[in-house]
Motif scaffolding. Structure first.
Motif, short mmCIF file in Angstrom:
data_model
loop_
_atom_site.label_atom_id
_atom_site.label_comp_id
_atom_site.label_asym_id
_atom_site.label_seq_id
_atom_site.Cartn_x
_atom_site.Cartn_y
_atom_site.Cartn_z
N LEU A 9 -1.00 6.81 -9.71
CA LEU A 9 -0.35 7.95 -9.04
C LEU A 9 0.88 8.41 -9.83
O LEU A 9 1.78 9.04 -9.28
CB LEU A 9 0.08 7.55 -7.62
CG LEU A 9 -1.04 7.17 -6.65
CD1 LEU A 9 -0.45 6.72 -5.32
CD2 LEU A 9 -2.02 8.31 -6.45
N GLY A 10 0.90 8.10 -11.13
CA GLY A 10 2.04 8.51 -11.95
C GLY A 10 3.31 7.77 -11.56
O GLY A 10 4.40 8.34 -11.59
N ASP A 11 3.18 6.50 -11.21
CA ASP A 11 4.29 5.65 -10.76
C ASP A 11 4.96 6.20 -9.49
O ASP A 11 6.13 5.97 -9.25
CB ASP A 11 5.32 5.44 -11.87
CG ASP A 11 4.76 4.64 -13.02
OD1 ASP A 11 3.96 3.71 -12.76
OD2 ASP A 11 5.08 4.94 -14.18
N ARG A 12 4.17 6.88 -8.67
CA ARG A 12 4.66 7.38 -7.39
C ARG A 12 4.21 6.43 -6.28
O ARG A 12 3.17 5.80 -6.39
CB ARG A 12 4.09 8.76 -7.10
CG ARG A 12 4.56 9.86 -7.99
CD ARG A 12 3.78 11.15 -7.69
NE ARG A 12 4.19 12.24 -8.54
CZ ARG A 12 3.69 12.46 -9.75
NH1 ARG A 12 2.77 11.65 -10.26
NH2 ARG A 12 4.10 13.49 -10.46
N THR A 13 5.00 6.41 -5.21
CA THR A 13 4.55 5.72 -4.01
C THR A 13 3.49 6.59 -3.36
O THR A 13 3.29 7.76 -3.74
CB THR A 13 5.70 5.49 -3.02
OG1 THR A 13 6.14 6.77 -2.54
CG2 THR A 13 6.84 4.72 -3.65
N GLN A 33 0.81 -1.21 0.00
CA GLN A 33 0.00 0.00 0.00
C GLN A 33 0.85 1.27 0.00
O GLN A 33 0.47 2.29 -0.56
CB GLN A 33 -0.95 0.01 1.20
CG GLN A 33 -2.07 -0.98 1.09
CD GLN A 33 -2.99 -0.68 -0.07
OE1 GLN A 33 -3.35 0.46 -0.33
NE2 GLN A 33 -3.38 -1.72 -0.80
N LEU A 34 2.00 1.22 0.64
CA LEU A 34 2.87 2.40 0.71
C LEU A 34 3.80 2.53 -0.49
O LEU A 34 4.10 3.66 -0.92
CB LEU A 34 3.71 2.36 1.99
CG LEU A 34 2.93 2.51 3.29
CD1 LEU A 34 3.84 2.27 4.48
CD2 LEU A 34 2.29 3.89 3.38
N THR A 35 4.28 1.42 -1.02
CA THR A 35 5.35 1.49 -2.03
C THR A 35 4.99 0.93 -3.40
O THR A 35 5.72 1.15 -4.36
CB THR A 35 6.59 0.71 -1.55
OG1 THR A 35 6.27 -0.69 -1.52
CG2 THR A 35 7.05 1.18 -0.19
N GLY A 36 3.92 0.14 -3.48
CA GLY A 36 3.58 -0.49 -4.75
C GLY A 36 4.24 -1.84 -4.92
O GLY A 36 4.08 -2.48 -5.95
N SER A 37 5.01 -2.30 -3.93
CA SER A 37 5.69 -3.58 -4.01
C SER A 37 5.67 -4.25 -2.64
O SER A 37 5.72 -3.58 -1.62
CB SER A 37 7.15 -3.38 -4.45
OG SER A 37 7.85 -4.61 -4.40
N ALA A 57 3.60 15.37 -3.76
CA ALA A 57 3.24 16.09 -4.99
C ALA A 57 1.99 16.94 -4.77
O ALA A 57 1.94 18.09 -5.22
CB ALA A 57 3.03 15.10 -6.13
N LEU A 58 1.01 16.38 -4.07
CA LEU A 58 -0.21 17.14 -3.77
C LEU A 58 0.08 18.32 -2.86
O LEU A 58 -0.45 19.42 -3.05
CB LEU A 58 -1.26 16.22 -3.13
CG LEU A 58 -1.90 15.19 -4.04
CD1 LEU A 58 -2.77 14.24 -3.23
CD2 LEU A 58 -2.74 15.88 -5.12
N CYS A 59 0.94 18.11 -1.88
CA CYS A 59 1.31 19.19 -0.95
C CYS A 59 2.04 20.30 -1.69
O CYS A 59 1.82 21.48 -1.42
CB CYS A 59 2.16 18.65 0.20
SG CYS A 59 1.22 17.66 1.37
N GLU A 60 2.92 19.94 -2.62
CA GLU A 60 3.63 20.95 -3.40
C GLU A 60 2.63 21.79 -4.20
O GLU A 60 2.72 23.02 -4.22
CB GLU A 60 4.62 20.28 -4.35
CG GLU A 60 5.40 21.29 -5.21
CD GLU A 60 6.31 20.64 -6.22
OE1 GLU A 60 7.42 21.17 -6.39
OE2 GLU A 60 5.91 19.62 -6.82
N LYS A 61 1.65 21.11 -4.83
CA LYS A 61 0.62 21.82 -5.60
C LYS A 61 -0.19 22.75 -4.70
O LYS A 61 -0.61 23.82 -5.13
CB LYS A 61 -0.32 20.84 -6.29
CG LYS A 61 0.13 20.40 -7.64
CD LYS A 61 -0.98 19.64 -8.33
CE LYS A 61 -0.52 19.36 -9.74
NZ LYS A 61 -1.54 18.72 -10.52
N ALA A 62 -0.40 22.34 -3.47
CA ALA A 62 -1.19 23.15 -2.53
C ALA A 62 -0.35 24.26 -1.91
O ALA A 62 -0.86 25.08 -1.15
CB ALA A 62 -1.78 22.26 -1.44
#
Length: 189
Positions: free
Chosen positions: A161-165, A145-149, A172-177
């Motif tokens: 999530l654009g291949d993001r963990t 759930q955290l890493t995708g692996s 990324a969301l925090c940066e946008k905000a």
């Protein structure tokens, strides 16, 4: 049908197939066998740690317990002894763990693992192993759930999530905000 000794476990017949091991119980049960054992063994022999006869029976019982816990989890069975020490009714009326002796003539008349088999100890060890297996399973689920692996040290991320963990997606969301100090690691060059 799987066989264990004090060193290894061997799958003899694939789990989805039925072994010819206990007549009417062939399709009804997973069959786990302790190699080279006898129904006439005493409880002490089953728990013996001296390997001078070529096998550490106590270690074999532990291997059997781990495999039992695993198969109980796969099949959704409670880790509890449901037989009646070979005294019937045949077959056992509950789902759980039992021996060939607990199937009586209905199961082919086998008498193993015998009247002195340490069911209490097998169940105790299987419950411990089941807890450890469950903890590892939960750890793998959390890691995924955290890493995708599920693999330690791999951070594959998620396509959605654009291949993001998960942590990188939150950053990324925090940066946008406009949250100070947050940045999208995928957006950095």
């Amino acid at each position: 049908n799987a066989v264990v000794d004090d060193v290894e476990s061997v799958l003899v017949v694939p789990w989805q197939d039925s072994p010819w091991a206990a007549m009417n119980a062939n399709r009804r049960a997973d069959h786990l066998l302790a190699a080279g054992t006898f129904a006439s063994w005493s409880r002490g022999k089953w728990l013996e740690t001296d390997a001078s006869d070529g096998v550490n029976e106590d270690k074999m019982l532990t291997r059997l317990a781990v495999l039992t816990a695993y198969r109980c989890q796969v099949r959704g069975l409670p880790i509890k002894y449901v037989g009646n020490y070979g005294k019937g009714p045949y077959p056992p009326k509950e789902r759980g763990i039992c021996g060939h002796m607990d199937f009586g003539a209905w199961g082919g008349g086998h008498t193993d693992p015998g009247p002195n088999f340490p069911w209490d100890e097998l169940v105790r060890r299987a419950r411990i192993a089941g807890g450890l297996i469950m903890a590892l399973t939960i750890e793998q689920e959390i890691r995924y759930q955290l890493t995708g692996s599920t693999e330690l040290g791999k951070f594959t991320g998620f396509k959605q999530l654009g291949d993001r963990t998960l942590v990188d997606a939150v950053a990324a969301l925090c940066e946008k905000a406009g949250v100070e100090g947050c940045y999208d690691p995928k957006g950095r060059k």
